[in-house]
Scaffold this active site. Structure first.
Site, PDB file in Angstrom:
ATOM      1  N   LYS A  80       0.864  -1.182   0.000  1.00 23.25           N
ATOM      2  CA  LYS A  80       0.000   0.000   0.000  1.00 23.25           C
ATOM      3  C   LYS A  80       0.900   1.232   0.000  1.00 23.25           C
ATOM      4  CE  LYS A  80      -4.574   0.835   0.901  1.00 23.25           C
ATOM      5  NZ  LYS A  80      -5.759  -0.013   0.758  1.00 23.25           N
ATOM      6  N   VAL A 181     -20.294   8.095   4.032  1.00 24.22           N
ATOM      7  CA  VAL A 181     -21.060   7.806   2.804  1.00 24.22           C
ATOM      8  C   VAL A 181     -20.239   8.263   1.598  1.00 24.22           C
ATOM      9  CG1 VAL A 181     -23.432   7.666   1.991  1.00 24.22           C
ATOM     10  CG2 VAL A 181     -22.973   8.777   4.159  1.00 24.22           C
ATOM     11  N   ASN A 183     -17.181   6.954  -1.549  1.00 28.45           N
ATOM     12  CA  ASN A 183     -17.199   6.253  -2.838  1.00 28.45           C
ATOM     13  C   ASN A 183     -17.723   4.827  -2.765  1.00 28.45           C
ATOM     14  OD1 ASN A 183     -16.137   8.412  -4.315  1.00 28.45           O
ATOM     15  ND2 ASN A 183     -14.066   7.902  -3.630  1.00 28.45           N
ATOM     16  N   TYR A 186     -21.767   4.977  -0.739  1.00 26.52           N
ATOM     17  CA  TYR A 186     -22.940   5.491  -1.475  1.00 26.52           C
ATOM     18  C   TYR A 186     -23.568   4.388  -2.353  1.00 26.52           C
ATOM     19  CZ  TYR A 186     -26.097   8.526  -3.988  1.00 26.52           C
ATOM     20  OH  TYR A 186     -27.243   9.080  -4.525  1.00 26.52           O
TER      21      TYR A 186
HETATM   22  N1  LIG Z   1     -12.605   2.362  -2.640  1.00 27.61           N
HETATM   23  C1  LIG Z   1     -12.450   1.049  -2.627  1.00 27.61           C
HETATM   24  O1  LIG Z   1     -12.599   0.366  -3.648  1.00 27.61           O
HETATM   25  C2  LIG Z   1     -12.114   0.360  -1.326  1.00 27.61           C
HETATM   26  C3  LIG Z   1     -11.794  -0.992  -1.355  1.00 27.61           C
HETATM   27  C4  LIG Z   1     -11.559  -1.663  -0.160  1.00 27.61           C
HETATM   28  C5  LIG Z   1     -11.609  -0.976   1.034  1.00 27.61           C
HETATM   29  N2  LIG Z   1     -11.907   0.346   1.029  1.00 27.61           N
HETATM   30  C6  LIG Z   1     -11.978   1.028   2.318  1.00 27.61           C
HETATM   31  O2  LIG Z   1     -13.323   1.484   2.539  1.00 27.61           O
HETATM   32  C7  LIG Z   1     -13.286   2.717   3.268  1.00 27.61           C
HETATM   33  C8  LIG Z   1     -13.995   3.811   2.468  1.00 27.61           C
HETATM   34  O3  LIG Z   1     -13.338   3.964   1.227  1.00 27.61           O
HETATM   35  P1  LIG Z   1     -13.875   4.994   0.134  1.00 27.61           P
HETATM   36  O4  LIG Z   1     -13.109   4.715  -1.088  1.00 27.61           O
HETATM   37  O5  LIG Z   1     -15.367   4.978   0.102  1.00 27.61           O
HETATM   38  O6  LIG Z   1     -13.359   6.357   0.752  1.00 27.61           O
HETATM   39  P2  LIG Z   1     -14.024   7.804   0.651  1.00 27.61           P
HETATM   40  O7  LIG Z   1     -12.980   8.759   1.079  1.00 27.61           O
HETATM   41  O8  LIG Z   1     -14.693   7.999  -0.656  1.00 27.61           O
HETATM   42  O9  LIG Z   1     -15.171   7.718   1.758  1.00 27.61           O
HETATM   43  C9  LIG Z   1     -14.929   7.751   3.112  1.00 27.61           C
HETATM   44  C10 LIG Z   1     -15.981   8.662   3.716  1.00 27.61           C
HETATM   45  O10 LIG Z   1     -15.857   8.590   5.134  1.00 27.61           O
HETATM   46  C11 LIG Z   1     -16.008   9.895   5.659  1.00 27.61           C
HETATM   47  N3  LIG Z   1     -15.392   9.922   6.977  1.00 27.61           N
HETATM   48  C12 LIG Z   1     -14.077  10.021   7.311  1.00 27.61           C
HETATM   49  N4  LIG Z   1     -13.920   9.990   8.631  1.00 27.61           N
HETATM   50  C13 LIG Z   1     -15.162   9.869   9.161  1.00 27.61           C
HETATM   51  C14 LIG Z   1     -15.674   9.778  10.478  1.00 27.61           C
HETATM   52  N5  LIG Z   1     -14.878   9.820  11.539  1.00 27.61           N
HETATM   53  N6  LIG Z   1     -17.010   9.651  10.662  1.00 27.61           N
HETATM   54  C15 LIG Z   1     -17.829   9.617   9.593  1.00 27.61           C
HETATM   55  N7  LIG Z   1     -17.419   9.713   8.322  1.00 27.61           N
HETATM   56  C16 LIG Z   1     -16.100   9.824   8.112  1.00 27.61           C
HETATM   57  C17 LIG Z   1     -15.386  10.804   4.639  1.00 27.61           C
HETATM   58  O11 LIG Z   1     -15.858  12.133   4.764  1.00 27.61           O
HETATM   59  C18 LIG Z   1     -15.814  10.135   3.338  1.00 27.61           C
HETATM   60  O12 LIG Z   1     -17.037  10.636   2.847  1.00 27.61           O
HETATM   61  C19 LIG Z   1     -11.808   2.993   3.530  1.00 27.61           C
HETATM   62  O13 LIG Z   1     -11.424   2.444   4.772  1.00 27.61           O
HETATM   63  C20 LIG Z   1     -11.097   2.248   2.412  1.00 27.61           C
HETATM   64  O14 LIG Z   1      -9.752   1.915   2.722  1.00 27.61           O
HETATM   65  C21 LIG Z   1     -12.163   1.039  -0.110  1.00 27.61           C
HETATM   66  C1  LIG Z   2      -6.449  -2.136  -5.108  1.00 26.86           C
HETATM   67  C2  LIG Z   2      -7.576  -1.488  -4.468  1.00 26.86           C
HETATM   68  C3  LIG Z   2      -8.787  -1.425  -5.151  1.00 26.86           C
HETATM   69  C4  LIG Z   2      -7.330  -1.176  -3.114  1.00 26.86           C
HETATM   70  C5  LIG Z   2      -8.481  -0.839  -2.214  1.00 26.86           C
HETATM   71  N1  LIG Z   2      -8.386   0.507  -1.788  1.00 26.86           N
HETATM   72  C6  LIG Z   2      -8.460  -1.797  -1.042  1.00 26.86           C
HETATM   73  O1  LIG Z   2      -8.194  -1.438   0.066  1.00 26.86           O
HETATM   74  O2  LIG Z   2      -8.743  -2.958  -1.236  1.00 26.86           O
END
Ligand SMILES: NC(=O)c1ccc[n+]([C@@H]2O[C@H](COP(=O)([O-])OP(=O)(O)OC[C@H]3O[C@@H](n4cnc5c(N)ncnc54)[C@H](O)[C@@H]3O)[C@@H](O)[C@H]2O)c1
Ligand SMILES: CC(C)C[C@H](N)C(=O)O
Length: 366
Positions: A80, A181, A183, A186
């Site tokens: 990462k 809420v 990416n 939502y």
């Molecule tokens: N995007 C992916 O494909 C993906 C994949 C696996 C895991 N994740 C994990 O899922 C989680 C969300 O990812 P994302 O891509 O939606 O991120 P993002 O930044 O789009 O969304 C996170 C949201 O959480 C809010 N937030 C932050 N701190 C907060 C708090 N204390 N209380 C309430 N809301 C809060 C932010 O304002 C934001 O709207 C992360 O932990 C990320 O590592 C994401």
């Molecule tokens: C490679 C990714 C889509 C990584 C993603 N942010 C995860 O934590 O899984």
């Protein structure tokens, strides 16, 4: 901070500190383990208060990717990156291009993608300098934004967790408390709303909350209220370490199932959930949809194949609950074991010398 001591703790292979004064880039690439293949994991951009906090996050997230990729059956190791900076103010093209050049320098040991604070547009800038990036624009034959696929996997995994807790995987009429809420959450709310679940949402970003209230008739609460609401399922979809000594006693739910990485502040918090009879869907399994999707790019991206594989998250979560029951262990330990055993099996099968694909074996170096 004693960095080598930290690295020895969980046997980290490599930490790369990247600095570019011109663009303001300050990044830490963590390559945890490449037994299964190149380390694939996203890039997080966050306004860390201290460098130590950034290093801690990079290594925790990097190790999480090793487990996630192993448990998902991918031939990929874990890594990462964290970029230190405010994603709303500090981004520029030179920064991502400079970062892309650092990735290129690793010659395929690390492949990146999106995480909190980074977007497809950022990945496209990285792609200007390296091929070792996924989740770029579909116009390049890539899978695009992984978040909606992560959301789908989290939805499927939540249904498997509901089956375990309620003996029925329907989410119709269930109340789900969603933290963050963004990416992932939502589109997750969209799936839940479509199935007839009731939503309680929170976010530190008021606009994000408003969007969910308007689109899904969600009830909004303040960020510190989300743990104690009357709900069936808690879906952490923001930052890590939110299952901890302060929050566990507040929970009224029967299930914790969400997309956030590193939900348990410490392992003992997984034991505490278990002791309270709360079904916990291990984070790195339920949130593996995105990485499964971007990993498919390594074979020439095929959406149908990737989605079929994402759907296996239901079976993986179910299997973890079965192992947990069989061995009398909490689900988070069962998930860890599943990943560790796969890595060990592959490590053993690779113990024989094999001349590598490029013919660069020992003799060719003379
Ligand atoms: N995007 C992916 O494909 C993906 C994949 C696996 C895991 N994740 C994990 O899922 C989680 C969300 O990812 P994302 O891509 O939606 O991120 P993002 O930044 O789009 O969304 C996170 C949201 O959480 C809010 N937030 C932050 N701190 C907060 C708090 N204390 N209380 C309430 N809301 C809060 C932010 O304002 C934001 O709207 C992360 O932990 C990320 O590592 C994401
Ligand atoms: C490679 C990714 C889509 C990584 C993603 N942010 C995860 O934590 O899984």
């Amino acid at each position: 901070m004693e960095i080598f001591k930290k690295m020895e703790e969980h046997d980290y292979e490599q930490l790369v500190f990247c600095q570019d004064k011109n663009s303001g880039l300050k990044a830490i690439i963590c390559i945890h383990d490449t037994t299964l293949g190149p380390a694939l994991g996203g890039t997080r951009m966050w306004n860390y208060e201290t460098e130590e906090e950034a290093i801690e996050d990079a290594i925790r997230l990097g190790r999480g990717m090793t487990y996630k990729n192993a448990a998902a059956g991918l031939n990929l190791g874990g890594g990462k990156t964290v970029i230190i900076g405010d994603p709303l103010k500090d981004k520029n093209e030179e920064m991502f291009r400079a970062f892309g050049r650092f990735i290129q320098g690793l010659n395929g040991r690390y492949i990146t993608a999106e995480d909190v604070g980074t977007t497809v547009a950022d990945m496209d800038m990285i792609h200007e300098e390296t091929d070792f990036v996924t989740g770029i624009s579909p116009a390049f034959g890539s899978s695009g934004n992984p978040s909606p696929v992560t959301a789908y996997g989290a939805y499927i995994g939540m249904k498997a967790a509901a089956m375990e807790a309620y003996g029925d995987d329907s989410l119709e009429g269930k109340t789900v408390a969603v933290q963050g809420v963004g990416n992932v959450a939502y589109p997750l709310c969209e799936y839940l709303h479509k199935e007839g679940a009731k939503l309680i949402v929170t976010d530190i970003n008021k606009e994000a909350v408003q969007r969910a209230v308007e689109a899904f008739g969600a009830t909004a609460v303040e960020p510190n209220e989300i743990y104690s609401v009357e709900a069936d399922i808690f879906a952490p979809c923001a930052m890590g370490a939110i299952i901890n000594d302060e929050t566990i006693p507040q929970l009224k739910v029967k299930v914790v199932a969400g997309s956030a990485n590193n939900q348990l502040k410490e392992q003992r918090h997984g034991d505490e959930l278990e002791a309270r009879g709360i079904v916990y869907a291990p984070d790195f399994v339920i949130n593996s949809g995105g990485v499964i999707n971007v990993a498919d790019e390594l074979y020439g991206y095929n959406n149908e194949r990737a989605m079929k594989r994402v759907e296996t998250i239901y079976d993986s979560i179910t299997r973890i609950f079965e192992i947990a029951k069989r061995d009398g262990i909490p689900s988070y330990i069962a998930a860890d074991r599943m990943a560790e055993e796969r890595i060990e099996r592959v490590r053993n099968s690779r113990s024989q010398f094999l001349r590598n694909g490029h013919g660069h074996d020992i003799l060719s170096r003379r």
